[in-house]
Design a protein around this motif. Structure first.
Motif, short mmCIF file in Angstrom:
data_model
loop_
_atom_site.label_atom_id
_atom_site.label_comp_id
_atom_site.label_asym_id
_atom_site.label_seq_id
_atom_site.Cartn_x
_atom_site.Cartn_y
_atom_site.Cartn_z
N ILE A 19 43.18 41.63 47.37
CA ILE A 19 41.90 41.66 46.65
C ILE A 19 42.13 41.47 45.16
O ILE A 19 43.04 42.04 44.57
CB ILE A 19 41.17 42.99 46.91
N SER A 20 41.27 40.66 44.58
CA SER A 20 41.23 40.46 43.14
C SER A 20 39.85 40.91 42.66
O SER A 20 38.88 40.84 43.42
CB SER A 20 41.44 38.98 42.83
N ILE A 21 39.78 41.39 41.43
CA ILE A 21 38.52 41.89 40.88
C ILE A 21 38.12 41.04 39.68
O ILE A 21 38.96 40.71 38.82
CB ILE A 21 38.64 43.36 40.46
N TYR A 22 36.84 40.69 39.62
CA TYR A 22 36.30 39.92 38.51
C TYR A 22 35.16 40.71 37.88
O TYR A 22 34.26 41.17 38.57
CB TYR A 22 35.77 38.56 39.01
N GLN A 23 35.22 40.85 36.56
CA GLN A 23 34.12 41.43 35.80
C GLN A 23 33.51 40.31 34.98
O GLN A 23 34.19 39.71 34.13
CB GLN A 23 34.61 42.57 34.90
N ALA A 24 32.26 40.00 35.24
CA ALA A 24 31.58 38.87 34.62
C ALA A 24 31.39 39.08 33.13
O ALA A 24 31.15 40.20 32.67
CB ALA A 24 30.23 38.64 35.29
N LYS A 25 31.45 37.99 32.39
CA LYS A 25 31.12 38.00 30.97
C LYS A 25 29.61 37.99 30.85
O LYS A 25 28.93 37.18 31.48
CB LYS A 25 31.70 36.77 30.28
N HIS B 174 28.23 47.51 47.20
CA HIS B 174 27.27 46.46 47.58
C HIS B 174 28.02 45.28 48.19
O HIS B 174 28.44 44.37 47.49
CB HIS B 174 26.46 46.02 46.35
N PRO B 175 28.20 45.32 49.53
CA PRO B 175 28.88 44.19 50.17
C PRO B 175 27.97 42.96 50.16
O PRO B 175 26.74 43.07 50.23
CB PRO B 175 29.12 44.68 51.59
N ARG C 145 33.37 42.78 40.83
CA ARG C 145 33.20 41.93 42.00
C ARG C 145 34.56 41.76 42.67
O ARG C 145 35.51 41.30 42.03
CB ARG C 145 32.60 40.59 41.59
N HIS C 146 34.63 42.12 43.94
CA HIS C 146 35.88 42.06 44.69
C HIS C 146 35.91 40.78 45.51
O HIS C 146 34.94 40.48 46.24
CB HIS C 146 35.99 43.28 45.59
N PHE C 147 37.01 40.05 45.40
CA PHE C 147 37.21 38.78 46.08
C PHE C 147 38.55 38.78 46.78
O PHE C 147 39.48 39.48 46.36
CB PHE C 147 37.23 37.63 45.06
N CYS C 148 38.69 37.95 47.80
CA CYS C 148 40.01 37.71 48.39
C CYS C 148 40.75 36.78 47.44
O CYS C 148 40.24 35.70 47.11
CB CYS C 148 39.89 37.07 49.77
N TRP D 256 32.54 42.32 47.95
CA TRP D 256 31.57 43.34 47.57
C TRP D 256 31.59 43.54 46.06
O TRP D 256 32.50 43.10 45.37
CB TRP D 256 31.81 44.67 48.28
N VAL D 257 30.57 44.25 45.59
CA VAL D 257 30.46 44.65 44.19
C VAL D 257 30.47 46.17 44.13
O VAL D 257 29.81 46.83 44.93
CB VAL D 257 29.16 44.12 43.54
N TYR D 258 31.23 46.70 43.18
CA TYR D 258 31.22 48.13 42.88
C TYR D 258 30.85 48.27 41.41
O TYR D 258 31.42 47.59 40.56
CB TYR D 258 32.58 48.78 43.14
#
Length: 158
Positions: free
Chosen positions: A60-66, A100-101, A78-81, A89-91
């Motif tokens: 899992i990789s996590i992205y935090q949007a700008k 929030h899957p 935001r959690h991504f493969c 999902w989003v936490y």
């Protein structure tokens, strides 16, 4: 209800409990559009964070949007493969009890929503159609109604 989900390549599998399993919220913001697909939208469900179980967490990789302007990064994670790029999902730490899957990552059968909410229409691209029916709600930005409130109003809690 227990929801089971996974990424496209199978590197990540997860499950969680959800009382809010109708996919009804179609988001057209730039973040969802660019991380979920070309014209697209993301549909988030509501789940209990304490019930989340993950197999393949190392994938899992996590992205935090700008955020727009100089607002910095969104607190939402935001959690991504990291192998296939599937959004999972989003936490958001502002609501630590929730996960929030993305409905697109859920393998369990989900019920069809009796009405849909189209949100962030002000951010959608002109070439993207909005297929809103007579019972559906359309918002330029975010509606005041939460995922839980929508399910409660329509009697769709499990």
């Amino acid at each position: 209800m227990k929801l089971d989900g996974s990424c496209h390549c199978g590197a990540v599998h997860f499950s969680l409990n959800s009382a809010h399993l109708y996919p009804f919220n179609y988001c057209f913001c730039s973040i969802c559009r660019k991380t979920q697909g070309g014209g697209g939208f993301a549909i988030n469900l509501g789940g209990e964070a304490a019930s989340l179980k993950i197999e393949g967490a190392e994938n899992i990789s996590i992205y935090q949007a700008k955020l727009d302007g100089n607002a910095g990064l969104s607190p939402a994670k935001r959690h991504f493969c990291k192998t296939c790029g599937s959004a999972l999902w989003v936490y958001d730490p502002r609501w630590p009890e929730l996960i929030h899957p993305f409905a697109s990552a859920i393998d369990s059968d989900l019920p069809a929503a009796p009405e849909r909410t189209f949100l962030m229409i002000g951010s959608k691209k002109a070439w993207v159609p909005v297929d809103a029916g007579p019972e559906d709600k359309v918002f330029a930005e975010y509606p005041d109604e939460s995922i839980a409130d929508w399910h409660r109003r329509l009697g769709c809690e499990s």
